[in-house]
Motif scaffolding. Sequence first.
Motif, PDB file in Angstrom:
ATOM      1  N   LEU A  18      57.133  26.677  72.859  1.00 25.78           N
ATOM      2  CA  LEU A  18      55.772  27.052  71.789  1.00 25.78           C
ATOM      3  C   LEU A  18      54.487  26.832  72.395  1.00 25.78           C
ATOM      4  CD1 LEU A  18      54.415  27.062  68.498  1.00 25.78           C
ATOM      5  CD2 LEU A  18      54.271  24.896  68.789  1.00 25.78           C
ATOM      6  N   GLU A  19      53.446  25.763  73.549  1.00 26.38           N
ATOM      7  CA  GLU A  19      53.011  25.808  74.301  1.00 26.38           C
ATOM      8  C   GLU A  19      52.836  27.355  75.196  1.00 26.38           C
ATOM      9  OE1 GLU A  19      51.342  23.123  77.679  1.00 26.38           O
ATOM     10  OE2 GLU A  19      51.533  21.315  75.521  1.00 26.38           O
ATOM     11  N   ASP A  20      53.612  27.396  75.890  1.00 32.62           N
ATOM     12  CA  ASP A  20      53.164  28.822  76.168  1.00 32.62           C
ATOM     13  C   ASP A  20      52.723  29.931  75.531  1.00 32.62           C
ATOM     14  OD1 ASP A  20      53.616  27.441  79.221  1.00 32.62           O
ATOM     15  OD2 ASP A  20      55.590  27.871  78.985  1.00 32.62           O
ATOM     16  N   PHE A  21      53.469  30.205  74.770  1.00 35.56           N
ATOM     17  CA  PHE A  21      53.162  31.283  73.930  1.00 35.56           C
ATOM     18  C   PHE A  21      51.767  31.161  73.138  1.00 35.56           C
ATOM     19  CE2 PHE A  21      53.402  31.884  68.966  1.00 35.56           C
ATOM     20  CZ  PHE A  21      53.461  33.939  69.108  1.00 35.56           C
ATOM     21  N   GLU A  22      51.484  29.518  72.568  1.00 28.84           N
ATOM     22  CA  GLU A  22      49.773  29.466  72.110  1.00 28.84           C
ATOM     23  C   GLU A  22      48.664  30.800  72.764  1.00 28.84           C
ATOM     24  OE1 GLU A  22      50.773  25.740  71.684  1.00 28.84           O
ATOM     25  OE2 GLU A  22      48.738  26.066  69.683  1.00 28.84           O
ATOM     26  N   ARG A  23      49.038  30.417  74.179  1.00 28.11           N
ATOM     27  CA  ARG A  23      48.194  30.423  75.251  1.00 28.11           C
ATOM     28  C   ARG A  23      48.169  32.032  75.001  1.00 28.11           C
ATOM     29  NH1 ARG A  23      49.506  26.061  78.505  1.00 28.11           N
ATOM     30  NH2 ARG A  23      51.551  27.198  79.553  1.00 28.11           N
ATOM     31  N   ALA A  24      49.401  32.987  74.986  1.00 24.49           N
ATOM     32  CA  ALA A  24      49.474  34.421  75.577  1.00 24.49           C
ATOM     33  C   ALA A  24      48.821  34.804  73.670  1.00 24.49           C
ATOM     34  CB  ALA A  24      51.056  34.394  75.361  1.00 24.49           C
ATOM     35  N   TRP A  25      49.339  34.164  72.710  1.00 22.66           N
ATOM     36  CA  TRP A  25      48.982  34.696  71.217  1.00 22.66           C
ATOM     37  C   TRP A  25      47.452  34.712  70.547  1.00 22.66           C
ATOM     38  CZ3 TRP A  25      49.163  30.970  66.109  1.00 22.66           C
ATOM     39  CH2 TRP A  25      49.547  32.052  64.949  1.00 22.66           C
ATOM     40  N   ARG A  26      46.766  34.184  71.911  1.00 18.73           N
ATOM     41  CA  ARG A  26      45.044  34.333  71.228  1.00 18.73           C
ATOM     42  C   ARG A  26      44.962  35.760  71.334  1.00 18.73           C
ATOM     43  NH1 ARG A  26      44.757  29.303  68.802  1.00 18.73           N
ATOM     44  NH2 ARG A  26      44.941  27.364  69.900  1.00 18.73           N
ATOM     45  N   PRO A  27      44.005  36.542  70.664  1.00 16.91           N
ATOM     46  CA  PRO A  27      43.633  37.953  70.940  1.00 16.91           C
ATOM     47  C   PRO A  27      42.430  37.831  72.097  1.00 16.91           C
ATOM     48  CG  PRO A  27      43.022  37.328  69.278  1.00 16.91           C
ATOM     49  CD  PRO A  27      43.920  36.096  69.139  1.00 16.91           C
ATOM     50  N   ALA A  28      41.875  38.772  72.883  1.00 17.30           N
ATOM     51  CA  ALA A  28      40.170  38.330  73.773  1.00 17.30           C
ATOM     52  C   ALA A  28      39.731  40.179  74.143  1.00 17.30           C
ATOM     53  CB  ALA A  28      40.932  37.539  74.761  1.00 17.30           C
ATOM     54  N   PRO A  29      39.183  40.683  73.129  1.00 21.95           N
ATOM     55  CA  PRO A  29      38.270  39.685  72.606  1.00 21.95           C
ATOM     56  C   PRO A  29      38.683  39.627  70.861  1.00 21.95           C
ATOM     57  CG  PRO A  29      37.192  42.111  72.900  1.00 21.95           C
ATOM     58  CD  PRO A  29      39.074  41.475  73.675  1.00 21.95           C
ATOM     59  N   ASP A  44      59.996  21.677  64.064  1.00 20.33           N
ATOM     60  CA  ASP A  44      61.330  21.753  65.532  1.00 20.33           C
ATOM     61  C   ASP A  44      60.363  23.075  66.652  1.00 20.33           C
ATOM     62  OD1 ASP A  44      61.053  24.553  64.118  1.00 20.33           O
ATOM     63  OD2 ASP A  44      63.816  23.973  64.352  1.00 20.33           O
ATOM     64  N   GLY A  45      59.155  23.266  66.000  1.00 23.02           N
ATOM     65  CA  GLY A  45      58.117  24.569  67.011  1.00 23.02           C
ATOM     66  C   GLY A  45      59.214  25.211  67.826  1.00 23.02           C
ATOM     67  N   LEU A  46      59.804  25.120  66.946  1.00 24.73           N
ATOM     68  CA  LEU A  46      60.930  27.151  66.858  1.00 24.73           C
ATOM     69  C   LEU A  46      60.399  28.299  65.610  1.00 24.73           C
ATOM     70  CD1 LEU A  46      64.340  25.928  66.784  1.00 24.73           C
ATOM     71  CD2 LEU A  46      62.587  26.095  69.063  1.00 24.73           C
ATOM     72  N   GLU A  47      59.368  28.732  64.979  1.00 24.14           N
ATOM     73  CA  GLU A  47      58.800  29.400  64.052  1.00 24.14           C
ATOM     74  C   GLU A  47      57.108  29.348  64.253  1.00 24.14           C
ATOM     75  OE1 GLU A  47      60.737  31.412  61.103  1.00 24.14           O
ATOM     76  OE2 GLU A  47      60.063  29.789  59.748  1.00 24.14           O
TER      77      GLU A  47
END
Length: 98
Positions: A18-29, A44-47
Amino acid sequence: MEDHFVWMTTRRIKPGMLEDFERAWRPAPYPEGLRHAYAYWSEDGLEIIGVSFWDSRESCDAWRTSAGEAQRREAMAPYVTEEREAFYRGRELAIPVR
């Protein structure tokens, strides 16, 4: 009442990612026409469910077919096991005063 244009995605995430996914998830810009964005995680952090509000269907579609969104999806891919998405149009419900 004002109509809202909403794009929702539901993704299953690999365990412990989940933590790694969150870093990749944010669009820029951030995409033009995006008004608000929310993320909701299962305990459970799986969805994860993403809910984004747009100026119009066209602004959402422009982002979804953009190179920026393609790069973002490529960055998320190693962490995702399943994905569903849909576009909706709706409005806020009036809740009676109690």
